[in-house]
Design a protein around this motif. Structure first.
Motif, PDB file in Angstrom:
ATOM      1  N   LYS A   1       0.569  -1.626  -0.255  1.00  0.00           N
ATOM      2  CA  LYS A   1       0.439  -0.126  -0.066  1.00  0.00           C
ATOM      3  C   LYS A   1       0.945   1.333  -0.229  1.00  0.00           C
ATOM      4  N   GLU A   2       1.998   1.148   0.416  1.00  0.00           N
ATOM      5  CA  GLU A   2       2.438   2.305   1.204  1.00  0.00           C
ATOM      6  C   GLU A   2       3.504   2.659  -0.328  1.00  0.00           C
ATOM      7  N   ASN A   3       3.604   2.024  -0.945  1.00  0.00           N
ATOM      8  CA  ASN A   3       4.122   2.852  -2.814  1.00  0.00           C
ATOM      9  C   ASN A   3       3.219   3.411  -3.408  1.00  0.00           C
ATOM     10  N   SER A   4       1.826   2.910  -3.242  1.00  0.00           N
ATOM     11  CA  SER A   4       1.358   3.934  -3.997  1.00  0.00           C
ATOM     12  C   SER A   4       1.446   5.869  -3.808  1.00  0.00           C
ATOM     13  N   SER A   5       2.179   5.993  -2.577  1.00  0.00           N
ATOM     14  CA  SER A   5       2.241   7.634  -3.147  1.00  0.00           C
ATOM     15  C   SER A   5       3.665   7.782  -3.483  1.00  0.00           C
ATOM     16  N   ASN A   6       4.520   6.526  -3.513  1.00  0.00           N
ATOM     17  CA  ASN A   6       5.730   6.822  -4.873  1.00  0.00           C
ATOM     18  C   ASN A   6       5.556   7.093  -5.793  1.00  0.00           C
ATOM     19  N   PRO A   7       6.261   7.905  -6.684  1.00  0.00           N
ATOM     20  CA  PRO A   7       6.557   8.784  -7.577  1.00  0.00           C
ATOM     21  C   PRO A   7       6.465   8.163  -8.406  1.00  0.00           C
ATOM     22  N   VAL A   8       5.442   8.156  -9.966  1.00  0.00           N
ATOM     23  CA  VAL A   8       5.055   7.679 -10.888  1.00  0.00           C
ATOM     24  C   VAL A   8       5.325   7.929 -11.782  1.00  0.00           C
ATOM     25  N   PHE A   9       6.493   7.515 -12.850  1.00  0.00           N
ATOM     26  CA  PHE A   9       6.939   8.269 -14.337  1.00  0.00           C
ATOM     27  C   PHE A   9       6.493   7.322 -15.382  1.00  0.00           C
ATOM     28  N   MET A  10       6.207   8.041 -16.288  1.00  0.00           N
ATOM     29  CA  MET A  10       5.466   7.618 -17.449  1.00  0.00           C
ATOM     30  C   MET A  10       4.983   8.941 -18.653  1.00  0.00           C
ATOM     31  N   ARG A  11       5.342   7.760 -19.943  1.00  0.00           N
ATOM     32  CA  ARG A  11       4.893   8.896 -20.868  1.00  0.00           C
ATOM     33  C   ARG A  11       3.671   9.024 -21.747  1.00  0.00           C
ATOM     34  N   LYS A  12       2.985  10.175 -21.774  1.00  0.00           N
ATOM     35  CA  LYS A  12       1.951  10.102 -23.011  1.00  0.00           C
ATOM     36  C   LYS A  12       1.781  11.628 -23.267  1.00  0.00           C
ATOM     37  N   ASP A  13       2.893  11.216 -24.779  1.00  0.00           N
ATOM     38  CA  ASP A  13       2.109  12.027 -25.526  1.00  0.00           C
ATOM     39  C   ASP A  13       1.259  12.692 -26.049  1.00  0.00           C
TER      40      ASP A  13
ATOM     41  N   TYR B   1      14.379  12.785  -5.417  1.00  0.00           N
ATOM     42  CA  TYR B   1      14.229  12.440  -6.947  1.00  0.00           C
ATOM     43  C   TYR B   1      15.061  12.577  -8.367  1.00  0.00           C
ATOM     44  N   TYR B   2      15.054  11.349  -8.810  1.00  0.00           N
ATOM     45  CA  TYR B   2      16.341  11.719 -10.194  1.00  0.00           C
ATOM     46  C   TYR B   2      16.033  10.664 -10.844  1.00  0.00           C
ATOM     47  N   LYS B   3      15.581  11.430 -11.750  1.00  0.00           N
ATOM     48  CA  LYS B   3      15.321  10.680 -12.960  1.00  0.00           C
ATOM     49  C   LYS B   3      16.055  10.393 -14.213  1.00  0.00           C
ATOM     50  N   LYS B   4      16.666   9.717 -15.225  1.00  0.00           N
ATOM     51  CA  LYS B   4      17.164   9.900 -16.541  1.00  0.00           C
ATOM     52  C   LYS B   4      16.515   8.585 -17.619  1.00  0.00           C
ATOM     53  N   PHE B   5      16.093   9.433 -18.761  1.00  0.00           N
ATOM     54  CA  PHE B   5      15.835   8.858 -19.373  1.00  0.00           C
ATOM     55  C   PHE B   5      15.655   9.464 -21.122  1.00  0.00           C
ATOM     56  N   SER B   6      15.345   8.921 -21.789  1.00  0.00           N
ATOM     57  CA  SER B   6      15.915   8.374 -23.293  1.00  0.00           C
ATOM     58  C   SER B   6      14.998   9.085 -24.034  1.00  0.00           C
TER      59      SER B   6
END
Length: 202
Positions: free
Chosen positions: A84-96, A135-140
């Motif tokens: 349950k507690e994971n639902s508050s973690n940042p969620v990264f997704m692509r939506k063009d 927060y840190y995220k690398k994406f291509s």
């Protein structure tokens, strides 16, 4: 010429279409044996999702990787993985959108001046950093990689609202042209309606 090469790959791939729930679902069998599956909104022609799968080294079917859209929840076994507690973690997704590649980071509440988002042309990626180091995220951007197009810092912009960071990257004209040509071709495919489709079992 580089853009042409990916457009030729798409043009020479075996495509099948299925119309279902107001979506055009297209399956590509690419010349190298890998597969791609896309879903488009029938009203707006916007891309809703894209998944790719490459063959394994032994030639068997590989795992599907989500490039655009949300990873399907039913791909995760319903075990203790969903805590349950994971639902508050940042969620990264692509939506063009039609004119932008766009990414969303949900559940990220910091004010807009916390974020530093940079384009790293040499590394062919973008990096999200926060001043508070939370927060840190690398994406291509695979679309640019496939067409061998450069990354431009001026194409990037971002905003923050409702605990969501929205990052936009303006699509270069080569990508817009490619997408328009592809959509013309997809609309010529005879899309079977769900229910008429003859599913071949492997």
């Amino acid at each position: 010429m580089a853009v042409q090469s990916w457009s030729e790959v798409l043009r020479s791939s075996k495509k099948t279409a299925l119309i279902s729930d107001g979506k055009r679902k297209v399956h590509y069998l690419l010349p190298d044996g890998s597969e791609m599956a896309e879903e488009y909104d029938m009203k707006t022609d916007e891309l809703i999702s894209r998944k790719l799968s490459s063959k394994t080294k032994l030639g068997g079917p590989g795992q599907w990787e989500v490039e655009v859209g949300e990873a399907s929840l039913n791909t995760v076994p319903s075990t203790e993985a969903e805590i349950k507690e994971n639902s508050s973690n940042p969620v990264f997704m692509r939506k063009d959108t039609k004119s932008n590649f766009q990414w969303r980071v949900r559940n990220i509440p910091y004010p807009v001046d916390t974020y530093n988002i940079s384009v790293e042309p040499a590394e062919r990626c973008c990096i999200i950093r926060t001043r508070n180091k939370k927060y840190y995220k690398k994406f291509s951007i695979p679309d640019l990689d496939r067409c061998q197009l450069p990354l431009e810092s001026t194409a990037l912009s971002f905003s923050h609202a409702n605990n969501t960071l929205i990052i936009s990257y303006k699509k270069p004209k080569e990508i817009l042209t490619l997408e328009q040509e592809l959509m013309k071709e997809l609309k010529k495919l005879k899309g079977t309606n769900e229910g008429d489709v003859d599913c071949k079992t492997q």
